[in-house]
Design an enzyme around this catalytic site. Sequence first.
Site, PDB file in Angstrom:
ATOM      1  N   ASN A 271       0.868  -1.186   0.000  1.00 20.01           N
ATOM      2  CA  ASN A 271       0.000   0.000   0.000  1.00 20.01           C
ATOM      3  C   ASN A 271       0.900   1.229   0.000  1.00 20.01           C
ATOM      4  O   ASN A 271       1.499   1.569   1.022  1.00 20.01           O
ATOM      5  CB  ASN A 271      -0.888  -0.012   1.250  1.00 20.01           C
ATOM      6  CG  ASN A 271      -1.753   1.233   1.346  1.00 20.01           C
ATOM      7  OD1 ASN A 271      -1.707   2.100   0.476  1.00 20.01           O
ATOM      8  ND2 ASN A 271      -2.536   1.325   2.407  1.00 20.01           N
ATOM      9  N   PRO A 272       1.019   1.894  -1.137  1.00 26.58           N
ATOM     10  CA  PRO A 272       1.971   3.015  -1.205  1.00 26.58           C
ATOM     11  C   PRO A 272       1.571   4.193  -0.323  1.00 26.58           C
ATOM     12  O   PRO A 272       2.368   5.081  -0.082  1.00 26.58           O
ATOM     13  CB  PRO A 272       1.944   3.411  -2.693  1.00 26.58           C
ATOM     14  CG  PRO A 272       0.670   2.874  -3.240  1.00 26.58           C
ATOM     15  CD  PRO A 272       0.276   1.703  -2.388  1.00 26.58           C
ATOM     16  N   ARG A 273       0.335   4.162   0.174  1.00 28.00           N
ATOM     17  CA  ARG A 273      -0.099   5.277   1.026  1.00 28.00           C
ATOM     18  C   ARG A 273       0.133   5.004   2.510  1.00 28.00           C
ATOM     19  O   ARG A 273      -0.032   5.892   3.340  1.00 28.00           O
ATOM     20  CB  ARG A 273      -1.582   5.553   0.785  1.00 28.00           C
ATOM     21  CG  ARG A 273      -1.807   6.320  -0.496  1.00 28.00           C
ATOM     22  CD  ARG A 273      -3.219   6.786  -0.607  1.00 28.00           C
ATOM     23  NE  ARG A 273      -3.757   7.294   0.667  1.00 28.00           N
ATOM     24  CZ  ARG A 273      -4.941   7.866   0.795  1.00 28.00           C
ATOM     25  NH1 ARG A 273      -5.708   8.011  -0.239  1.00 28.00           N
ATOM     26  NH2 ARG A 273      -5.369   8.289   1.959  1.00 28.00           N
ATOM     27  N   GLY A 329       2.391  -2.540   4.753  1.00 25.84           N
ATOM     28  CA  GLY A 329       1.483  -1.451   5.129  1.00 25.84           C
ATOM     29  C   GLY A 329       1.039  -1.605   6.560  1.00 25.84           C
ATOM     30  O   GLY A 329       1.779  -2.120   7.397  1.00 25.84           O
ATOM     31  N   GLY A 330      -0.173  -1.168   6.815  1.00 22.84           N
ATOM     32  CA  GLY A 330      -0.705  -1.248   8.179  1.00 22.84           C
ATOM     33  C   GLY A 330      -1.694  -2.390   8.317  1.00 22.84           C
ATOM     34  O   GLY A 330      -1.818  -3.247   7.439  1.00 22.84           O
ATOM     35  N   ASP A 331      -2.405  -2.369   9.425  1.00 22.74           N
ATOM     36  CA  ASP A 331      -3.373  -3.442   9.684  1.00 22.74           C
ATOM     37  C   ASP A 331      -4.487  -3.459   8.644  1.00 22.74           C
ATOM     38  O   ASP A 331      -5.086  -4.508   8.377  1.00 22.74           O
ATOM     39  CB  ASP A 331      -3.982  -3.271  11.081  1.00 22.74           C
ATOM     40  CG  ASP A 331      -2.975  -3.646  12.173  1.00 22.74           C
ATOM     41  OD1 ASP A 331      -2.096  -4.467  11.893  1.00 22.74           O
ATOM     42  OD2 ASP A 331      -3.079  -3.100  13.277  1.00 22.74           O
ATOM     43  N   GLY A 361       2.873   0.781   8.243  1.00 23.05           N
ATOM     44  CA  GLY A 361       1.712   1.658   8.326  1.00 23.05           C
ATOM     45  C   GLY A 361       1.716   2.477   9.596  1.00 23.05           C
ATOM     46  O   GLY A 361       2.690   2.484  10.347  1.00 23.05           O
ATOM     47  N   ARG A 434      -4.212  13.078  13.041  1.00 22.15           N
ATOM     48  CA  ARG A 434      -5.643  13.230  12.811  1.00 22.15           C
ATOM     49  C   ARG A 434      -6.477  12.501  13.859  1.00 22.15           C
ATOM     50  O   ARG A 434      -7.596  12.891  14.157  1.00 22.15           O
ATOM     51  CB  ARG A 434      -6.028  12.736  11.414  1.00 22.15           C
ATOM     52  CG  ARG A 434      -5.857  11.257  11.187  1.00 22.15           C
ATOM     53  CD  ARG A 434      -6.090  10.939   9.724  1.00 22.15           C
ATOM     54  NE  ARG A 434      -6.053   9.520   9.410  1.00 22.15           N
ATOM     55  CZ  ARG A 434      -4.955   8.844   9.162  1.00 22.15           C
ATOM     56  NH1 ARG A 434      -3.789   9.454   9.207  1.00 22.15           N
ATOM     57  NH2 ARG A 434      -5.012   7.563   8.864  1.00 22.15           N
ATOM     58  N   ASP A 748     -10.600  -3.819  12.158  1.00 25.65           N
ATOM     59  CA  ASP A 748      -9.179  -3.724  11.787  1.00 25.65           C
ATOM     60  C   ASP A 748      -8.879  -2.485  10.946  1.00 25.65           C
ATOM     61  O   ASP A 748      -8.064  -2.532  10.013  1.00 25.65           O
ATOM     62  CB  ASP A 748      -8.741  -4.958  10.984  1.00 25.65           C
ATOM     63  CG  ASP A 748      -8.784  -6.228  11.800  1.00 25.65           C
ATOM     64  OD1 ASP A 748      -9.202  -6.172  12.966  1.00 25.65           O
ATOM     65  OD2 ASP A 748      -8.415  -7.287  11.255  1.00 25.65           O
TER      66      ASP A 748
HETATM   67  N1  LIG Z   1      -3.466   3.011  -3.133  1.00 19.67           N
HETATM   68  C1  LIG Z   1      -4.341   3.277  -2.170  1.00 19.67           C
HETATM   69  N2  LIG Z   1      -4.933   4.472  -2.090  1.00 19.67           N
HETATM   70  C2  LIG Z   1      -5.779   4.767  -1.104  1.00 19.67           C
HETATM   71  N3  LIG Z   1      -6.103   3.915  -0.105  1.00 19.67           N
HETATM   72  C3  LIG Z   1      -5.549   2.715  -0.132  1.00 19.67           C
HETATM   73  C4  LIG Z   1      -4.633   2.343  -1.156  1.00 19.67           C
HETATM   74  N4  LIG Z   1      -4.226   1.085  -0.905  1.00 19.67           N
HETATM   75  C5  LIG Z   1      -4.879   0.695   0.196  1.00 19.67           C
HETATM   76  N5  LIG Z   1      -5.657   1.663   0.675  1.00 19.67           N
HETATM   77  C6  LIG Z   1      -6.500   1.673   1.870  1.00 19.67           C
HETATM   78  O1  LIG Z   1      -5.739   2.235   2.926  1.00 19.67           O
HETATM   79  C7  LIG Z   1      -6.130   1.586   4.131  1.00 19.67           C
HETATM   80  C8  LIG Z   1      -5.090   1.758   5.205  1.00 19.67           C
HETATM   81  O2  LIG Z   1      -4.000   1.095   4.828  1.00 19.67           O
HETATM   82  P1  LIG Z   1      -2.919   0.582   5.853  1.00 19.67           P
HETATM   83  O3  LIG Z   1      -3.555   0.090   7.072  1.00 19.67           O
HETATM   84  O4  LIG Z   1      -2.033  -0.311   5.103  1.00 19.67           O
HETATM   85  O5  LIG Z   1      -2.070   1.883   6.167  1.00 19.67           O
HETATM   86  P2  LIG Z   1      -1.959   2.789   7.443  1.00 19.67           P
HETATM   87  O6  LIG Z   1      -0.852   3.756   7.220  1.00 19.67           O
HETATM   88  O7  LIG Z   1      -1.857   1.982   8.676  1.00 19.67           O
HETATM   89  O8  LIG Z   1      -3.311   3.515   7.372  1.00 19.67           O
HETATM   90  P3  LIG Z   1      -3.778   4.709   8.243  1.00 19.67           P
HETATM   91  O9  LIG Z   1      -2.646   5.646   8.404  1.00 19.67           O
HETATM   92  O10 LIG Z   1      -4.879   5.271   7.443  1.00 19.67           O
HETATM   93  O11 LIG Z   1      -4.201   4.135   9.527  1.00 19.67           O
HETATM   94  C9  LIG Z   1      -6.420   0.183   3.725  1.00 19.67           C
HETATM   95  O12 LIG Z   1      -7.420  -0.353   4.513  1.00 19.67           O
HETATM   96  C10 LIG Z   1      -6.867   0.284   2.288  1.00 19.67           C
HETATM   97  O13 LIG Z   1      -8.273   0.172   2.183  1.00 19.67           O
END
Ligand SMILES: Nc1ncnc2c1ncn2[C@@H]1O[C@H](COP(=O)(O)OP(=O)(O)OP(=O)(O)O)[C@@H](O)[C@H]1O
Length: 775
Positions: A271-273, A329-331, A361, A434, A748
């Site tokens: 998950n690049p985000r 990524g995260g959970d 994440g 946030r 989750d």
């Molecule tokens: N390319 C993407 N763009 C936007 N959202 C995405 C993408 N890939 C995955 N996601 C969503 O982002 C959510 C959060 O991802 P993840 O838990 O891996 O990261 P995180 O950094 O822990 O998240 P957060 O900071 O929002 O808690 C996933 O549940 C998924 O639905």
Amino acid sequence: MRNTLSRNSTIPTTTTLNTNTNTNTDNHNNNNNRTLRLSSPQPSLKRFGLCSPIVFPERRGAKLKASSTDDHAIDTSKDFEHRIHIGGRGIPAPGDEKSDLLGYVVFSGKLALDKRKLTTVNNNKNNSAASQQTSSDTTINQQAVDAKLTSKALVWGSHLLNLDDVISVSYNVGLRHFTVHSYPFKKPSCGFSCFIKSQRTRKDFRFVASNFQEAVQWVAGFADQQCFVNCLPHPLVSSKKQASSELLPTDTPPELLFRCKTPPKMLVILNPRSGRGRSSKVFHGIVEPIFKLAGFRLEVVKTTSAGHAKTIASTVDISTCPDGIICVGGDGIINEVLNGLLSRDNQKEGISIPIGIIPAGSDNSLVWTVLGVRDPVSAAMAIVKGGLTATDVFAVEWIQTNKVHFGLTVSYYGFVSDVLELSEKYQKRYGPLRYFVAGFLKFLCLPQYSYEVEYLPASKTERGGNLSVESEVVDMSDLYTNIMNRSNKDGLPRASSLSSIDSIMTPSRMSGGDLDTCTSTHASTEPSELVRGLDPKSKRLSSGRVNVTAEPEVIHPQLPLSTTPNWPRTRSKSRNDKGWSGLTTTHDTSRWGNTAANDREDISSTLSDPGPIWDAEPKWDGEANWDVENPIELPGPPDDAAVGSTKEVVPRFGDKWIVSKGHFVGILICNHACRTVQSSQVVAPKAEYDDNTLDLILVHGSGRLKLLRFFLLLQMGRHLSLPYVEYVKVKSVRIKPGKHTHNGCGIDGELFPLTGQVISSLLQEQCRLIGRSSI
Ligand SMILES: Nc1ncnc2c1ncn2[C@@H]1O[C@H](COP(=O)(O)OP(=O)(O)OP(=O)(O)O)[C@@H](O)[C@H]1O
């Protein structure tokens, strides 16, 4: 043609989107990988010690897991010791003290550490270095010390390198040199050791053996200890200039040929985000080099949107990733992959795929709590080292729509889910902050949350896992048929991750809260067919009520709970009571994306809504149209829901379902202890990821004071001591929101609308994480 069983004689590759097939040619059918225990048709899974794709051999408890690891090491080295004897090298006496501490001796001899600047032996450009080495070999020989490779460590002189820290060994055919690639912990310098955590950093040790044959035996010893061996041609052979040389050894020595591990083949879903966009950097910069050293063949797919990971996991051709899927990524991304796998057409196949986790994440509670790993390097090493940890999975079923969403960590209702929903708004502006912002804002305008909660406490025997043996033999195809057919394939957009409950709020002001709870106890209705299908124990408990003899275990029964099987008569309110959803209620479902589905949910919710909870007793199954539209077979008295009859439900004495209704600041249903990475918080201290129970935390009441006290004490790990906090191990939980309660349900990190009632229930050990618990 791709040969997945071919040996790894070339540098492993990582591809993006397209799997790059290695040019492996040697037959690896005789690979004596010692983790192979069965002749299952999925050879690569055997690497992880699977006995069967469905029933997990890795059984409960970190203690057991730890000991099994050791046992394994002992077994393998015993075998190898025998071969070494045949080879004629000296083995220290079995009574050697160090042998006990360091495991069995695998090989011993003289080794010199070549401290000259490491030349990359497999780099063609450096071939000239190889020829120059001869000149200094004499010097190196003089520096050789006694060395020994045991099943746990490499010891030379006064140095010791733990095999747990070793990723792989590189060896060029025909040379005396071999290089051990490792990631040991690097201690911070003395002055800062109190403040800085020790971290793993890469360290390569280049050893020179007494002769070529010994070098091969050293390397073979590493191979037998499950270290990946990157066996390369003689450097001069690979040189274009000297390619004509026919005198140089080119063939992989037979000692190595059959000992090298099959390079694992996995899919990486990144998950690049995640982690504010740092996940790609974490993967490519830190983790990928480790996997390359370990010979992994990876296909990397970066998600493009929420839901993408689920789609990939539900459709990927498993032959392209037979050893598992690694989530970066995260959970939240793990949850998507889990749901994708569990919604595959071939359910058994989906369940059999193990999941690796690289924490990148905002929060990675799962891998931290279950495997004791919180940094990407340790996580990668856990994956490289292999082994599997079986964990329970919980399923949340929306009764009215039969949709199911699976989770591994926690589902939550009330304040926390509201905060997470709100925090989505501030994602771009505040990043991880946030949660604090949203928590603070929500705290200032804290609504009242009303729910009707009904739970089936777990008995002591169940908690101990004594009953689990029977359920191991359940045919998973039967078990999953219903639930998979109903699983929520549409998905719903996430609002946010649960991430850090600890980061949610530090409220600036308080006001008094009220305690307005209504706890009642009675024997209630049965779990749905789905619940019984999911959980063989619940099924037994439900259908054979007489078997239920063990006392429910309420760990923290702060509120009076009685098992009196009477319908408590609570105060009566009209159907128009604003505290509960009624016929006129409309929900803004646009935010959930799946409008059609939710429209349906809303309608059915309206149709089935019985009005205020106070009117009558449990409404789980006694609603008009309920059985017509959503026939959920209940094994109770047949006439419970007779059309036109009064919706009085006959109590079930055996099941000991307990009802608690009224206001709740929050409801958390945890599958494991839910440690947060950022702090030492443990949300559900008694929860185990494989104990076949869920840990229910009910924070009764409403008001800021209660909320504040809960979060403050949570920081100190004393939140369960609050008189309005109830903590109980359960088999199943039903939750129905009241009117004007913000109807969010977080699983989750994924947020869903809580329209109508939901049931959370357990699937025992139906997910496997790659790696062994280090806790
Ligand atoms: N390319 C993407 N763009 C936007 N959202 C995405 C993408 N890939 C995955 N996601 C969503 O982002 C959510 C959060 O991802 P993840 O838990 O891996 O990261 P995180 O950094 O822990 O998240 P957060 O900071 O929002 O808690 C996933 O549940 C998924 O639905």
